[in-house]
Scaffold this motif. Structure first.
Motif, PDB file in Angstrom:
ATOM      1  N   LYS A  49       0.833  -1.209   0.000  1.00 13.66           N
ATOM      2  CA  LYS A  49       0.000   0.000   0.000  1.00 13.66           C
ATOM      3  C   LYS A  49       0.862   1.252   0.000  1.00 13.66           C
ATOM      4  CE  LYS A  49      -3.716   2.257   2.574  1.00 13.66           C
ATOM      5  NZ  LYS A  49      -4.603   2.188   3.780  1.00 13.66           N
ATOM      6  N   ALA A  50       1.930   1.229   0.820  1.00 14.12           N
ATOM      7  CA  ALA A  50       2.827   2.383   0.870  1.00 14.12           C
ATOM      8  C   ALA A  50       3.528   2.588  -0.466  1.00 14.12           C
ATOM      9  CB  ALA A  50       3.847   2.188   1.988  1.00 14.12           C
ATOM     10  N   ALA A  51       3.942   1.474  -1.105  1.00 12.08           N
ATOM     11  CA  ALA A  51       4.603   1.570  -2.405  1.00 12.08           C
ATOM     12  C   ALA A  51       3.653   2.142  -3.452  1.00 12.08           C
ATOM     13  CB  ALA A  51       5.104   0.199  -2.840  1.00 12.08           C
ATOM     14  N   THR A  52       2.388   1.713  -3.410  1.00 10.75           N
ATOM     15  CA  THR A  52       1.393   2.237  -4.353  1.00 10.75           C
ATOM     16  C   THR A  52       1.177   3.725  -4.146  1.00 10.75           C
ATOM     17  OG1 THR A  52       0.277   0.082  -4.391  1.00 10.75           O
ATOM     18  CG2 THR A  52      -0.977   1.986  -5.172  1.00 10.75           C
ATOM     19  N   GLU A  53       1.109   4.119  -2.871  1.00  7.94           N
ATOM     20  CA  GLU A  53       0.917   5.544  -2.572  1.00  7.94           C
ATOM     21  C   GLU A  53       2.114   6.371  -3.025  1.00  7.94           C
ATOM     22  OE1 GLU A  53       0.198   5.579   1.584  1.00  7.94           O
ATOM     23  OE2 GLU A  53      -1.916   4.962   1.399  1.00  7.94           O
ATOM     24  N   ARG A  54       3.317   5.827  -2.845  1.00  6.23           N
ATOM     25  CA  ARG A  54       4.509   6.555  -3.294  1.00  6.23           C
ATOM     26  C   ARG A  54       4.540   6.683  -4.816  1.00  6.23           C
ATOM     27  NH1 ARG A  54       7.091   3.458   0.807  1.00  6.23           N
ATOM     28  NH2 ARG A  54       7.801   1.965  -0.781  1.00  6.23           N
ATOM     29  N   ALA A  55       4.155   5.581  -5.501  1.00  6.75           N
ATOM     30  CA  ALA A  55       4.116   5.614  -6.957  1.00  6.75           C
ATOM     31  C   ALA A  55       3.095   6.629  -7.453  1.00  6.75           C
ATOM     32  CB  ALA A  55       3.804   4.232  -7.506  1.00  6.75           C
ATOM     33  N   ALA A  56       1.930   6.663  -6.798  1.00  7.85           N
ATOM     34  CA  ALA A  56       0.889   7.628  -7.202  1.00  7.85           C
ATOM     35  C   ALA A  56       1.349   9.054  -6.957  1.00  7.85           C
ATOM     36  CB  ALA A  56      -0.389   7.336  -6.416  1.00  7.85           C
ATOM     37  N   ALA A  57       2.044   9.258  -5.829  1.00  7.14           N
ATOM     38  CA  ALA A  57       2.552  10.592  -5.512  1.00  7.14           C
ATOM     39  C   ALA A  57       3.607  11.026  -6.527  1.00  7.14           C
ATOM     40  CB  ALA A  57       3.131  10.620  -4.107  1.00  7.14           C
ATOM     41  N   ALA A  58       4.451  10.073  -6.942  1.00  5.24           N
ATOM     42  CA  ALA A  58       5.475  10.386  -7.931  1.00  5.24           C
ATOM     43  C   ALA A  58       4.856  10.755  -9.270  1.00  5.24           C
ATOM     44  CB  ALA A  58       6.416   9.202  -8.094  1.00  5.24           C
ATOM     45  N   GLU A  59       3.799  10.030  -9.666  1.00  8.92           N
ATOM     46  CA  GLU A  59       3.119  10.338 -10.932  1.00  8.92           C
ATOM     47  C   GLU A  59       2.481  11.717 -10.877  1.00  8.92           C
ATOM     48  OE1 GLU A  59       0.343   7.252 -11.717  1.00  8.92           O
ATOM     49  OE2 GLU A  59       1.873   5.717 -12.133  1.00  8.92           O
ATOM     50  N   ARG A  60       1.884  12.061  -9.739  1.00  8.89           N
ATOM     51  CA  ARG A  60       1.274  13.382  -9.620  1.00  8.89           C
ATOM     52  C   ARG A  60       2.333  14.479  -9.684  1.00  8.89           C
ATOM     53  NH1 ARG A  60      -1.863  10.709  -5.651  1.00  8.89           N
ATOM     54  NH2 ARG A  60      -0.495  11.520  -4.002  1.00  8.89           N
ATOM     55  N   GLY A  61       3.525  14.179  -9.129  1.00  9.38           N
ATOM     56  CA  GLY A  61       4.612  15.164  -9.162  1.00  9.38           C
ATOM     57  C   GLY A  61       5.114  15.380 -10.573  1.00  9.38           C
ATOM     58  N   GLU A  62       5.205  14.295 -11.361  1.00  8.58           N
ATOM     59  CA  GLU A  62       5.667  14.424 -12.743  1.00  8.58           C
ATOM     60  C   GLU A  62       4.660  15.153 -13.601  1.00  8.58           C
ATOM     61  OE1 GLU A  62       6.490  10.526 -14.126  1.00  8.58           O
ATOM     62  OE2 GLU A  62       8.300  10.269 -12.891  1.00  8.58           O
TER      63      GLU A  62
END
Length: 254
Positions: A240-253
């Motif tokens: 879950k944490a990895a998914t949240e980090r990936a989603a946060a990274a996509e939003r940042g890009e």
């Protein structure tokens, strides 16, 4: 010689030996916790011993009953004061209280022992029947203590076999004890029955625990289902944490 220098077979043998030692140690600790050990068994003997001693001397049901109940309560108080485990002491108080109430109600001092005898007979039958149907009672009782619950039924056949053997041993011992005591209930007087009961209190219990330890020490180690559930929960949290980090990274890009 270091472990690197040792032959592979020797290292494996030492590892197996250490695992066997750890399994036996865990089994012994679990049995002591489940059955109260020698101390717990002795504590359950003291009230009955006091009852039969007093009744043998003065043949007075009331004084013998009061003494037995009082000492059982005192044992609980001592355990509470020392902050020891009290579950076995409380079960002892309950058993003595039922015996005292039954004897006072019927007016027959011999009936002080009858509830415990009936309980022992029922327990022996439960051990025996549960082993016959594939749900050995000992496995049900010890499963939570070993942190395996009922995993031994479907995932650990060698351990299930050990529980079946141990339950048959307990059932046989309890039923043999009942076969001795119930004829004495009808033929012997209160004092004779009481002394035989005291004599048969500790040895059968020690024998049953020994057989249990013997069978379980040779069985495969328990499957720690609690550790498995904790590992699964941690893995889910990490995913879950990895998914949240990936989603946060996509939003940042973006």
């Amino acid at each position: 010689m270091t472990s690197v220098d040792k032959p592979t077979d020797q290292v494996r043998q030492e590892g197996d030996s250490q695992q066997d030692s750890d399994t036996k140690a865990v089994t012994q600790a679990a049995l002591l916790d489940a059955f109260g050990g020698v101390r717990g068994t002795v504590e359950t003997m003291v009230p009955g011993l006091l009852f039969v001693m007093i009744y043998t001397v003065n043949r007075d049901l009331h004084s013998a009953a009061i003494a037995a109940l009082s000492v059982s309560v005192l044992l609980v108080i001592v355990r509470l004061a020392r902050r020891d485990t009290v579950k076995h002491a409380f079960s002892g108080v309950f058993g003595v209280a039922v015996g005292v109430a039954f004897a006072l109600f019927t007016g027959n001092a011999k009936d002080f022992y009858l509830p415990g005898m009936v309980y022992g007979l029922g327990l022996g039958l439960a051990f025996f029947v549960s082993a016959l149907v594939g749900y050995p009672l000992l496995g049900i009782l010890l499963g939570p203590i070993f942190r395996e619950n009922l995993s031994w039924r479907t995932r650990n056949p060698g351990r299930k076999k050990a529980y079946v053997k141990a339950s048959f041993a307990w059932g046989t011992i309890f039923l043999a004890k009942a076969a001795i005591l119930f004829p004495l209930y009808w033929w012997a007087d209160t004092a004779q029955l009481g002394w035989v009961l005291i004599a048969l209190k500790l040895p059968p219990m020690v024998l049953a625990v020994y057989f249990t330890w013997l069978f379980l020490a040779k069985a495969p180690p328990p499957i720690d289902v609690f550790a498995e559930m904790e590992a699964e929960e941690l893995a889910e949290q990490a995913a879950k944490a990895a998914t949240e980090r990936a989603a946060a990274a996509e939003r940042g890009e973006a």
